[in-house]
Design an enzyme around this catalytic site. Structure first.
Site, PDB file in Angstrom:
ATOM      1  N   CYS A 112     -28.779 -11.963  18.954  1.00 36.50           N
ATOM      2  CA  CYS A 112     -27.776 -10.976  19.356  1.00 36.50           C
ATOM      3  C   CYS A 112     -27.835  -9.741  18.467  1.00 36.50           C
ATOM      4  O   CYS A 112     -27.914  -8.610  18.961  1.00 36.50           O
ATOM      5  CB  CYS A 112     -26.396 -11.613  19.313  1.00 36.50           C
ATOM      6  SG  CYS A 112     -25.081 -10.448  19.626  1.00 36.50           S
ATOM      7  N   CYS A 142     -28.087  -8.327  22.046  1.00 38.54           N
ATOM      8  CA  CYS A 142     -26.888  -7.562  22.440  1.00 38.54           C
ATOM      9  C   CYS A 142     -26.736  -6.234  21.699  1.00 38.54           C
ATOM     10  O   CYS A 142     -26.467  -5.202  22.323  1.00 38.54           O
ATOM     11  CB  CYS A 142     -25.621  -8.358  22.168  1.00 38.54           C
ATOM     12  SG  CYS A 142     -25.760 -10.123  22.367  1.00 38.54           S
ATOM     13  N   LYS A 186     -29.653  -3.604  22.202  1.00 40.49           N
ATOM     14  CA  LYS A 186     -29.609  -3.271  23.636  1.00 40.49           C
ATOM     15  C   LYS A 186     -28.461  -2.315  23.943  1.00 40.49           C
ATOM     16  O   LYS A 186     -28.629  -1.324  24.653  1.00 40.49           O
ATOM     17  CB  LYS A 186     -29.500  -4.575  24.439  1.00 40.49           C
ATOM     18  CG  LYS A 186     -29.391  -4.455  25.932  1.00 40.49           C
ATOM     19  CD  LYS A 186     -28.019  -4.249  26.468  1.00 40.49           C
ATOM     20  CE  LYS A 186     -26.954  -5.167  25.980  1.00 40.49           C
ATOM     21  NZ  LYS A 186     -27.063  -6.552  26.449  1.00 40.49           N
ATOM     22  N   TYR A 241     -30.458 -10.631  33.608  1.00 43.43           N
ATOM     23  CA  TYR A 241     -29.728  -9.763  32.674  1.00 43.43           C
ATOM     24  C   TYR A 241     -30.672  -8.755  31.991  1.00 43.43           C
ATOM     25  O   TYR A 241     -30.436  -7.559  32.014  1.00 43.43           O
ATOM     26  CB  TYR A 241     -29.122 -10.593  31.541  1.00 43.43           C
ATOM     27  CG  TYR A 241     -27.847 -11.334  31.803  1.00 43.43           C
ATOM     28  CD1 TYR A 241     -26.638 -10.821  31.376  1.00 43.43           C
ATOM     29  CD2 TYR A 241     -27.852 -12.582  32.402  1.00 43.43           C
ATOM     30  CE1 TYR A 241     -25.449 -11.526  31.536  1.00 43.43           C
ATOM     31  CE2 TYR A 241     -26.667 -13.296  32.575  1.00 43.43           C
ATOM     32  CZ  TYR A 241     -25.480 -12.756  32.131  1.00 43.43           C
ATOM     33  OH  TYR A 241     -24.316 -13.459  32.296  1.00 43.43           O
ATOM     34  N   GLU A 255     -30.945  -4.611  32.564  1.00 42.31           N
ATOM     35  CA  GLU A 255     -30.453  -3.767  31.454  1.00 42.31           C
ATOM     36  C   GLU A 255     -31.581  -2.900  30.906  1.00 42.31           C
ATOM     37  O   GLU A 255     -31.416  -1.700  30.674  1.00 42.31           O
ATOM     38  CB  GLU A 255     -29.876  -4.656  30.343  1.00 42.31           C
ATOM     39  CG  GLU A 255     -28.572  -5.337  30.754  1.00 42.31           C
ATOM     40  CD  GLU A 255     -27.969  -6.198  29.650  1.00 42.31           C
ATOM     41  OE1 GLU A 255     -28.679  -6.564  28.694  1.00 42.31           O
ATOM     42  OE2 GLU A 255     -26.756  -6.506  29.740  1.00 42.31           O
ATOM     43  N   HIS A 288      -2.668   5.904  36.001  1.00 42.71           N
ATOM     44  CA  HIS A 288      -3.278   6.834  36.952  1.00 42.71           C
ATOM     45  C   HIS A 288      -3.702   8.135  36.275  1.00 42.71           C
ATOM     46  O   HIS A 288      -2.948   8.649  35.443  1.00 42.71           O
ATOM     47  CB  HIS A 288      -2.269   7.145  38.062  1.00 42.71           C
ATOM     48  CG  HIS A 288      -2.856   7.936  39.166  1.00 42.71           C
ATOM     49  ND1 HIS A 288      -3.793   7.408  40.034  1.00 42.71           N
ATOM     50  CD2 HIS A 288      -2.674   9.229  39.534  1.00 42.71           C
ATOM     51  CE1 HIS A 288      -4.149   8.359  40.896  1.00 42.71           C
ATOM     52  NE2 HIS A 288      -3.491   9.458  40.620  1.00 42.71           N
ATOM     53  N   GLU A 307      -7.080   0.907  37.475  1.00 47.34           N
ATOM     54  CA  GLU A 307      -5.919   0.714  38.354  1.00 47.34           C
ATOM     55  C   GLU A 307      -6.337   0.110  39.697  1.00 47.34           C
ATOM     56  O   GLU A 307      -5.499  -0.389  40.444  1.00 47.34           O
ATOM     57  CB  GLU A 307      -5.134   2.018  38.551  1.00 47.34           C
ATOM     58  CG  GLU A 307      -5.839   3.070  39.356  1.00 47.34           C
ATOM     59  CD  GLU A 307      -4.993   4.335  39.551  1.00 47.34           C
ATOM     60  OE1 GLU A 307      -3.775   4.215  39.728  1.00 47.34           O
ATOM     61  OE2 GLU A 307      -5.578   5.443  39.519  1.00 47.34           O
TER      62      GLU A 307
HETATM   63  P1  NDP Z   1     -32.265 -14.636  33.168  1.00 50.26           P
HETATM   64  O1  NDP Z   1     -32.268 -16.107  33.298  1.00 50.26           O
HETATM   65  O2  NDP Z   1     -30.999 -13.877  33.335  1.00 50.26           O
HETATM   66  O3  NDP Z   1     -33.314 -14.027  34.200  1.00 50.26           O
HETATM   67  C1  NDP Z   1     -34.633 -14.441  34.209  1.00 50.26           C
HETATM   68  C2  NDP Z   1     -35.317 -13.741  35.349  1.00 50.26           C
HETATM   69  O4  NDP Z   1     -36.701 -14.037  35.317  1.00 50.26           O
HETATM   70  C3  NDP Z   1     -34.794 -14.186  36.712  1.00 50.26           C
HETATM   71  O5  NDP Z   1     -34.712 -13.074  37.547  1.00 50.26           O
HETATM   72  C4  NDP Z   1     -35.852 -15.169  37.179  1.00 50.26           C
HETATM   73  O6  NDP Z   1     -35.998 -15.208  38.567  1.00 50.26           O
HETATM   74  C5  NDP Z   1     -37.097 -14.553  36.566  1.00 50.26           C
HETATM   75  N1  NDP Z   1     -38.143 -15.550  36.343  1.00 50.26           N
HETATM   76  C6  NDP Z   1     -38.031 -16.719  35.708  1.00 50.26           C
HETATM   77  N2  NDP Z   1     -39.205 -17.375  35.714  1.00 50.26           N
HETATM   78  C7  NDP Z   1     -40.074 -16.596  36.360  1.00 50.26           C
HETATM   79  C8  NDP Z   1     -41.441 -16.726  36.718  1.00 50.26           C
HETATM   80  N3  NDP Z   1     -42.127 -17.811  36.396  1.00 50.26           N
HETATM   81  N4  NDP Z   1     -42.020 -15.712  37.404  1.00 50.26           N
HETATM   82  C9  NDP Z   1     -41.298 -14.624  37.747  1.00 50.26           C
HETATM   83  N5  NDP Z   1     -40.015 -14.438  37.451  1.00 50.26           N
HETATM   84  C10 NDP Z   1     -39.399 -15.414  36.770  1.00 50.26           C
HETATM   85  O7  NDP Z   1     -32.954 -14.371  31.769  1.00 50.26           O
HETATM   86  P2  NDP Z   1     -33.067 -13.078  30.879  1.00 50.26           P
HETATM   87  O8  NDP Z   1     -34.386 -13.206  30.206  1.00 50.26           O
HETATM   88  O9  NDP Z   1     -32.766 -11.845  31.628  1.00 50.26           O
HETATM   89  O10 NDP Z   1     -31.910 -13.292  29.828  1.00 50.26           O
HETATM   90  C11 NDP Z   1     -31.830 -14.524  29.104  1.00 50.26           C
HETATM   91  C12 NDP Z   1     -30.394 -14.904  28.868  1.00 50.26           C
HETATM   92  O11 NDP Z   1     -29.876 -14.072  27.847  1.00 50.26           O
HETATM   93  C13 NDP Z   1     -29.469 -14.674  30.054  1.00 50.26           C
HETATM   94  O12 NDP Z   1     -29.445 -15.780  30.911  1.00 50.26           O
HETATM   95  C14 NDP Z   1     -28.152 -14.442  29.410  1.00 50.26           C
HETATM   96  O13 NDP Z   1     -27.536 -15.695  29.209  1.00 50.26           O
HETATM   97  C15 NDP Z   1     -28.510 -13.816  28.076  1.00 50.26           C
HETATM   98  N6  NDP Z   1     -28.283 -12.358  28.106  1.00 50.26           N
HETATM   99  C16 NDP Z   1     -27.007 -11.900  28.241  1.00 50.26           C
HETATM  100  C17 NDP Z   1     -26.754 -10.541  28.275  1.00 50.26           C
HETATM  101  C18 NDP Z   1     -25.356 -10.051  28.440  1.00 50.26           C
HETATM  102  O14 NDP Z   1     -24.424 -10.821  28.255  1.00 50.26           O
HETATM  103  N7  NDP Z   1     -25.169  -8.793  28.817  1.00 50.26           N
HETATM  104  C19 NDP Z   1     -27.830  -9.563  28.155  1.00 50.26           C
HETATM  105  C20 NDP Z   1     -29.128 -10.146  28.042  1.00 50.26           C
HETATM  106  C21 NDP Z   1     -29.330 -11.503  28.011  1.00 50.26           C
HETATM  107  P3  NDP Z   1     -35.042 -16.114  39.488  1.00 50.26           P
HETATM  108  O15 NDP Z   1     -33.736 -15.423  39.543  1.00 50.26           O
HETATM  109  O16 NDP Z   1     -35.747 -16.141  40.790  1.00 50.26           O
HETATM  110  O17 NDP Z   1     -34.979 -17.452  38.826  1.00 50.26           O
END
Ligand code: NDP
Length: 450
Positions: free
Chosen positions: A43, A48, A51, A177, A181, A434, A439
């Site tokens: 983080c 976080c 980012k 996510y 982002e 407002h 709101e």
């Molecule tokens: P996510 O799990 O959110 O997303 C992973 C993405 O990668 C999905 O779209 C998934 O597709 C895709 N994917 C997974 N495997 C493959 C593959 N083999 N080939 C192609 N695409 C693939 O993970 P992130 O890496 O974005 O983030 C990790 C975690 O970190 C998040 O789950 C969240 O918990 C945390 N995070 C939180 C944030 C916040 O609170 N603002 C910001 C950043 C991270 P599909 O959907 O089809 O499975």
């Protein structure tokens, strides 16, 4: 006198580990923490915090553009990546040392080294072996890159914040996510950005209405390629050649795999204990965060629950209090608020429409899609959206969803109301401020006719 060197040995000084160590020490436990990388974990160092700083940088681009409709004129505006990167590094170093000094001043013994389990109560740190009544695994996760030809040429979120200069062009793989982002900030910081996602709309798991709008919004500033995945990556020295499963090819300077994260359980010495992993490689724990080895507990991203910093903090605190103060009530994962810092921001709390349906609830939907007041003059086409899901059985608001600037800031208060059991009638009886975006939540009157 205990026969153990420590009461509590924590492996990993990220969000969950630091919180658990600090609280345990405050409660009088003899605590040690081992950290081989950086204090504050993902983080603070590569997640976080950096980012959000890059996202702030990107928001200025939108603000500069919006300001023209309000009479601002400027020329020769330019963005310097190195300034952002250096200032970000300075801030992260400051936070790093704060995290370390929090541990120091709490009386926690710090080992800046890798720790491995030697058994249910023993840990090896370098040449030293130490014993502890309880051991907490708080080692977090690590970016996962799927296997495709040339995957070694892709970078992950870990490396993005170390980039000394902005690439001219970038392809981001994934639709979660991190992908949305990163695509949002790269596109605004002058990088020609392409988002490649295998699904039909971004942010799987979120409310479908949010997914529709965010997919459209992202398409306004990035090239979004849906229903396609990377199959090959070739390094041609001057650029990378991305070959997609659809057969299309594109050339970019960098490729970021934002394809999820995996628990960091390798080489932890788990084989010397009865600790078990699930099919995703996460440490299996019971409701008290105990592994199959009673003295070994685990919290945060290494456990297969919710990979969010506030959740790791809550779990770390819960474990420390339960072990060294008094047994607490079960940790609740209900009404978890979260935000995605894409542009526009998105925030959510409680049930999505699809989850409410899957739970067999009967509910009503109140929603509004609107153009915020600021954009009447800015000319921006950015859409905002507010949605409430209300349980028909008791009028309680069980889901709140928002796409708007600073959506996370607005959702925090809504989450408090939802945790307090607020009904739609209470939302309706609350006066709006407002004119604000917030709101919207107290002025949604029309039920969606389904
Ligand atoms: P996510 O799990 O959110 O997303 C992973 C993405 O990668 C999905 O779209 C998934 O597709 C895709 N994917 C997974 N495997 C493959 C593959 N083999 N080939 C192609 N695409 C693939 O993970 P992130 O890496 O974005 O983030 C990790 C975690 O970190 C998040 O789950 C969240 O918990 C945390 N995070 C939180 C944030 C916040 O609170 N603002 C910001 C950043 C991270 P599909 O959907 O089809 O499975």
């Amino acid at each position: 006198m205990s026969s153990y060197d420590y009461d509590f040995f924590v492996i990993g000084a990220g969000s969950g580990g630091v919180r658990a160590s600090r609280i345990a020490a405050k409660l009088g436990a003899r605590v040690a923490v081992a950290e081989e990388r950086y204090f504050g974990g993902t983080c603070v160092n590569v997640g976080c915090v950096p980012k959000k700083l890059y996202s702030y940088a990107a928001h200025f681009k939108d603000d500069f553009e919006d300001s023209r409709g309000f009479g601002w004129h400027f020329s020769n505006l330019h963005f310097d990546w190195a300034t952002l990167k250096n200032n970000k590094d300075r801030e992260i170093n400051r936070l790093n040392s704060i995290y370390k000094s929090i541990l120091d001043s709490s009386g926690v013994k710090i080992y800046e080294s890798r720790a491995r389990l030697l058994g249910p109560h023993h840990v090896q740190i370098g040449d030293e072996i130490r014993s502890s009544r309880h051991i907490l695994l708080a080692v977090g996760g690590w970016p996962y890159v799927p296997a495709f030809e040339g995957a070694e040429h892709a970078v992950t979120s870990n490396e993005v914040f170390a980039m000394e200069s902005a690439p001219k062009s970038i392809a981001i793989i994934g639709g979660g996510y991190i992908a949305v982002e990163f695509a949002s900030f790269f596109a605004r910081l002058g990088v020609d950005t392409t988002l490649i996602y295998r699904g039909s709309k971004l942010l799987r798991g979120f409310d479908e209405d949010l997914r529709d709008i965010i997919t459209n919004e992202l398409s306004r500033c990035t090239h979004v390629i849906l229903e396609s995945d990377i199959s090959k990556l070739r390094n041609n020295q001057s650029h990378l050649e991305v070959v997609l499963t659809s057969g299309c090819e594109l050339q970019v300077e960098k490729v970021v795999a934002a394809t999820g994260r995996r628990p960091l359980t390798q080489d932890l010495g788990l084989e010397n204990t009865r600790v078990q992993l699930n099919d995703k490689g996460a440490v299996k724990v019971d409701k008290d965060f105990r592994t199959a080895e009673h003295s070994v507990l685990a919290v945060g991203d290494v456990v297969d629950r919710v990979a969010l910093t506030p959740v790791a903090l809550m779990e770390g605190q819960w474990v420390a209090r339960s072990l060294f103060d008094k047994k607490m009530g079960p940790v609740s994962y209900e009404n978890l608020p979260s935000a995605v810092f894409c542009h526009p921001n998105l925030a959510t709390c409680g049930y999505s429409e699809e989850q409410a349906r899957a739970a067999g609830l009967t509910f009503e939907i109140y929603e509004n899609r609107f153009n915020q007041l600021k954009h009447t003059l800015s000319g921006s086409e950015e859409l905002s959206y507010a949605k409430l899901i209300v349980n028909q059985a008791n009028d309680r608001v069980i889901g709140a969803h928002l796409i708007a600037p600073d959506a996370g800031e607005l959702m925090q208060g809504i989450a408090v109301a939802m945790n307090a059991g607020a009904t739609k009638s209470i939302f309706d009886a609350t006066l709006g401020i407002h004119p604000t975006l917030a709101e919207e939540f107290v002025t949604l009157r029309e039920k969606r006719v389904t």
